[in-house]
Design a protein around this motif. Structure first.
Motif, PDB file in Angstrom:
ATOM      1  N   ILE A  37      29.706  43.054  37.428  1.00 15.57           N
ATOM      2  CA  ILE A  37      29.046  42.497  36.680  1.00 15.57           C
ATOM      3  C   ILE A  37      28.022  41.274  37.382  1.00 15.57           C
ATOM      4  CG2 ILE A  37      28.568  40.902  34.675  1.00 15.57           C
ATOM      5  CD1 ILE A  37      30.562  42.401  32.901  1.00 15.57           C
ATOM      6  N   HIS A  41      24.211  39.710  36.766  1.00 11.52           N
ATOM      7  CA  HIS A  41      24.321  38.421  36.216  1.00 11.52           C
ATOM      8  C   HIS A  41      23.669  37.503  36.926  1.00 11.52           C
ATOM      9  CE1 HIS A  41      25.723  35.217  33.555  1.00 11.52           C
ATOM     10  NE2 HIS A  41      26.077  34.753  34.545  1.00 11.52           N
ATOM     11  N   VAL A  88      21.200  37.477  31.246  1.00 14.29           N
ATOM     12  CA  VAL A  88      22.295  36.723  31.883  1.00 14.29           C
ATOM     13  C   VAL A  88      23.231  36.176  30.493  1.00 14.29           C
ATOM     14  CG1 VAL A  88      22.664  34.252  32.659  1.00 14.29           C
ATOM     15  CG2 VAL A  88      20.718  35.674  33.509  1.00 14.29           C
ATOM     16  N   THR A  91      25.252  39.580  29.707  1.00 13.42           N
ATOM     17  CA  THR A  91      26.111  40.007  30.606  1.00 13.42           C
ATOM     18  C   THR A  91      27.132  39.126  30.922  1.00 13.42           C
ATOM     19  OG1 THR A  91      24.740  39.267  32.573  1.00 13.42           O
ATOM     20  CG2 THR A  91      24.581  41.621  31.998  1.00 13.42           C
ATOM     21  N   GLY A  92      27.053  37.729  30.851  1.00 16.01           N
ATOM     22  CA  GLY A  92      28.114  36.559  30.975  1.00 16.01           C
ATOM     23  C   GLY A  92      29.079  36.889  30.099  1.00 16.01           C
ATOM     24  N   TRP A  95      31.595  39.839  30.926  1.00 12.15           N
ATOM     25  CA  TRP A  95      32.431  39.429  32.120  1.00 12.15           C
ATOM     26  C   TRP A  95      33.528  38.285  31.682  1.00 12.15           C
ATOM     27  CZ3 TRP A  95      33.419  34.571  34.086  1.00 12.15           C
ATOM     28  CH2 TRP A  95      33.930  34.388  35.221  1.00 12.15           C
TER      29      TRP A  95
ATOM     30  N   ALA B  12      27.847  46.115  30.300  1.00 14.18           N
ATOM     31  CA  ALA B  12      27.102  45.157  30.714  1.00 14.18           C
ATOM     32  C   ALA B  12      25.813  45.828  31.617  1.00 14.18           C
ATOM     33  CB  ALA B  12      27.744  44.071  31.886  1.00 14.18           C
ATOM     34  N   THR B  16      21.859  45.727  30.227  1.00 14.62           N
ATOM     35  CA  THR B  16      20.840  45.183  31.127  1.00 14.62           C
ATOM     36  C   THR B  16      19.487  46.077  31.092  1.00 14.62           C
ATOM     37  OG1 THR B  16      22.351  44.118  32.720  1.00 14.62           O
ATOM     38  CG2 THR B  16      20.280  44.508  33.441  1.00 14.62           C
TER      39      THR B  16
END
Lengths: 231, 45
Positions: A37, A41, A88, A91-92, A95, B12, B16
């Motif tokens: 990721i 990210h 950001v 995706t943060g 993770w 993820a 995106t």
């Protein structure tokens, strides 16, 4: 034609960057596959910072010279910066959940990044809903003060003890990345930068058209007012 | 069975692109609206 060539190059870069991040980069020993990721990210965060820097410069130019092109560039870069900052913030936590066991924590890095996103969303809301000639000036002033959060976000993991991982660039002893991971990070950054430039290009052209339409509306209104006076 | 960690990685990457494609659709709708407005005003043929 130039736009089409640039779009094709961007697509090729994004495809190669995907290959680099998902397959070419080595598997991280502690975190395993979820670490990949990182390749979306971190480059997205860097790209959003550069968009906000461009917005800051364009806002200063607008305030100094009242240049409408600078204003169009400012709104374009802010909007694209918000898109990348959203990536950001999404995706943060994806993770963090398997690695930390929690989706979110109010540490300095995460909180300042959320504040950054909120500042630029408020900038866009101001631009969207405020009417009157002072809107670009107010927005430029907000953008200049809003940009102050970017260095705070960047330095937050150096200034305060955070849950967020420590910096991999210039982070002191024990920090750093495997050279193959660096290659993947840099390819992804280049690809996202090209994609951001493409989006800014499209958004800027739309903003110029919107400015021309506003001018045309104003001229039409003046014409109608003059017509009503002469009657 | 897919490992839950891999699921988060896929989500993820997918998220995106959902965000980016969503923004492209927003730009496309904006362009269409401006074209219609220009046609009404007669500034762009």
């Amino acid at each position: 034609m130039k736009f089409k060539i640039f779009a094709v190059i961007t697509f090729l870069l994004l495809s190669y960057a995907l290959y680099q991040g998902m397959w070419a980069a080595p598997r991280e020993q502690t975190m395993g596959e979820i670490q990949r990721i990182f390749y979306y990210h971190v480059p997205s965060a860097w790209t959003s910072f550069l968009c906000f820097l461009a917005n800051f410069i364009a806002s200063v130019v607008y305030l100094a010279r009242r240049n409408l092109k600078a204003d169009a560039f400012a709104v374009s870069t802010a909007e694209v910066g918000v898109v990348f900052c959203t990536v950001v913030l999404v995706t943060g936590p994806l993770w963090a959940r398997p690695v930390w066991g929690i989706w979110w924590t109010w540490d300095a890095r995460l909180t300042t990044t959320l504040v950054l996103w909120l500042i630029y969303v408020s900038y866009l809301i101001l631009r969207r809903y405020s009417t009157g000639q002072a809107t670009p000036t107010l927005a430029a002033a907000l953008a200049i003060f809003g940009f102050l959060d970017v260095p705070i976000v960047h330095m937050s993991i150096r200034w305060w003890r955070t849950q967020h991982p420590q910096p991999v660039i210039a982070g002191g002893q024990g920090s750093g990345l495997d050279p193959h991971m660096w290659t993947a990070v840099l390819w992804n950054w280049v690809a996202f930068m090209a994609f951001a430039a493409l989006l800014i290009w499209v958004r800027y052209r739309l903003e110029i058209v919107r400015q021309q339409l506003d001018e045309a509306h104003a001229l039409k209104a003046v014409g109608q007012a003059e017509g009503s006076f002469t009657r | 069975m897919i490992h839950p960690v891999s699921i988060n990685l896929l989500i993820a990457y997918a998220a995106t692109w959902v965000i980016h494609i969503g923004y492209l659709l927003f730009l496309s709708a904006k362009a269409k609206k401006l074209r219609e407005e220009a046609r009404e005003l007669g500034t762009i043929k």
